[in-house]
Design an enzyme around this catalytic site. Structure first.
Site, PDB file in Angstrom:
ATOM      1  N   ASP A  29       0.849  -1.191   0.000  1.00 30.87           N
ATOM      2  CA  ASP A  29       0.000   0.000   0.000  1.00 30.87           C
ATOM      3  C   ASP A  29       0.894   1.253   0.000  1.00 30.87           C
ATOM      4  O   ASP A  29       1.915   1.305   0.689  1.00 30.87           O
ATOM      5  CB  ASP A  29      -0.914   0.007   1.229  1.00 30.87           C
ATOM      6  CG  ASP A  29      -2.060   1.006   1.101  1.00 30.87           C
ATOM      7  OD1 ASP A  29      -3.215   0.562   0.990  1.00 30.87           O
ATOM      8  OD2 ASP A  29      -1.792   2.229   1.102  1.00 30.87           O
ATOM      9  N   HIS A  55     -10.363  -4.951  -3.265  1.00 29.80           N
ATOM     10  CA  HIS A  55      -9.031  -5.235  -2.714  1.00 29.80           C
ATOM     11  C   HIS A  55      -9.147  -5.661  -1.269  1.00 29.80           C
ATOM     12  O   HIS A  55     -10.038  -5.204  -0.553  1.00 29.80           O
ATOM     13  CB  HIS A  55      -8.107  -4.013  -2.830  1.00 29.80           C
ATOM     14  CG  HIS A  55      -8.711  -2.742  -2.350  1.00 29.80           C
ATOM     15  ND1 HIS A  55      -9.603  -1.993  -3.108  1.00 29.80           N
ATOM     16  CD2 HIS A  55      -8.591  -2.072  -1.182  1.00 29.80           C
ATOM     17  CE1 HIS A  55      -9.983  -0.938  -2.427  1.00 29.80           C
ATOM     18  NE2 HIS A  55      -9.389  -0.957  -1.239  1.00 29.80           N
TER      19      HIS A  55
HETATM   20  P1  AMP Z   1      -9.766   1.710   0.335  1.00 32.36           P
HETATM   21  O1  AMP Z   1      -9.886   3.015   1.081  1.00 32.36           O
HETATM   22  O2  AMP Z   1     -10.202   0.511   1.123  1.00 32.36           O
HETATM   23  O3  AMP Z   1     -10.432   1.789  -1.027  1.00 32.36           O
HETATM   24  O4  AMP Z   1      -8.213   1.479   0.110  1.00 32.36           O
HETATM   25  C1  AMP Z   1      -7.509   1.986  -0.968  1.00 32.36           C
HETATM   26  C2  AMP Z   1      -6.051   1.864  -0.626  1.00 32.36           C
HETATM   27  O5  AMP Z   1      -5.297   1.980  -1.808  1.00 32.36           O
HETATM   28  C3  AMP Z   1      -5.529   2.926   0.335  1.00 32.36           C
HETATM   29  O6  AMP Z   1      -4.986   2.287   1.489  1.00 32.36           O
HETATM   30  C4  AMP Z   1      -4.474   3.656  -0.474  1.00 32.36           C
HETATM   31  O7  AMP Z   1      -3.357   4.043   0.308  1.00 32.36           O
HETATM   32  C5  AMP Z   1      -4.100   2.628  -1.511  1.00 32.36           C
HETATM   33  N1  AMP Z   1      -3.589   3.131  -2.775  1.00 32.36           N
HETATM   34  C6  AMP Z   1      -4.134   4.099  -3.555  1.00 32.36           C
HETATM   35  N2  AMP Z   1      -3.408   4.260  -4.678  1.00 32.36           N
HETATM   36  C7  AMP Z   1      -2.383   3.370  -4.606  1.00 32.36           C
HETATM   37  C8  AMP Z   1      -1.275   3.048  -5.453  1.00 32.36           C
HETATM   38  N3  AMP Z   1      -1.085   3.673  -6.636  1.00 32.36           N
HETATM   39  N4  AMP Z   1      -0.422   2.093  -5.042  1.00 32.36           N
HETATM   40  C9  AMP Z   1      -0.600   1.466  -3.861  1.00 32.36           C
HETATM   41  N5  AMP Z   1      -1.622   1.711  -3.033  1.00 32.36           N
HETATM   42  C10 AMP Z   1      -2.496   2.655  -3.397  1.00 32.36           C
END
Ligand code: AMP
Ligand code: ZN
Length: 114
Positions: A30, A100
């Protein structure tokens, strides 16, 4: 899905620190870690939310959980414990609309979530 950042990670169009990959799923670090380990496990196929799961696509979620447990074993916190989380839609705190599984470990996690 053209506008989906996780589909772009699957396609290699956006960089990610990949920790596991097979034909069905991808796991990567993440970007904004909330614990010493914070890995996301995603299906390679675009599924926007848990609500879009079907009888046909549901088995991939079991595979994601299996991969999460393997990551926990590899990082040696499986026995101490860890958390898997799948946020769904606005009230669940979902911000990326490609299913995810968060894998959080390496510290004690409080409950209930906010
Ligand atoms: P959610 O709020 O459950 O939809 O989680 C989305 C997650 O994706 C968050 O923890 C973000 O930090 C993570 N995230 C967003 N963009 C990226 C990226 N490009 N690479 C890795 N993690 C990401
Ligand atoms: Zn997607």
């Amino acid at each position: 899905m053209a506008d989906c950042i996780f589909c772009k990670i699957v396609a290699g169009e956006i960089p990610a620190k990949v920790v596991f990959e097979d034909d069905q799923v991808l796991a990567f670090e993440d970007l904004n870690p909330q614990a010493p380990t914070h890995v996301l496990v995603i299906p390679k196929q675009h599924i926007a939310t848990l609500n879009e799961l079907t009888a046909e696509t549901a088995p991939v979620i079991g595979h994601m959980a299996h991969v999460a447990a393997q990551i926990a074993r590899d990082r040696e916190f499986a026995e101490n414990g860890y958390r898997t989380v799948m946020n769904c839609n606005q009230d669940g705190g979902q911000t990326v609309y490609h299913v995810h599984m968060h894998v959080l470990g390496g510290r004690a996690l409080s409950w209930p979530p906010g």
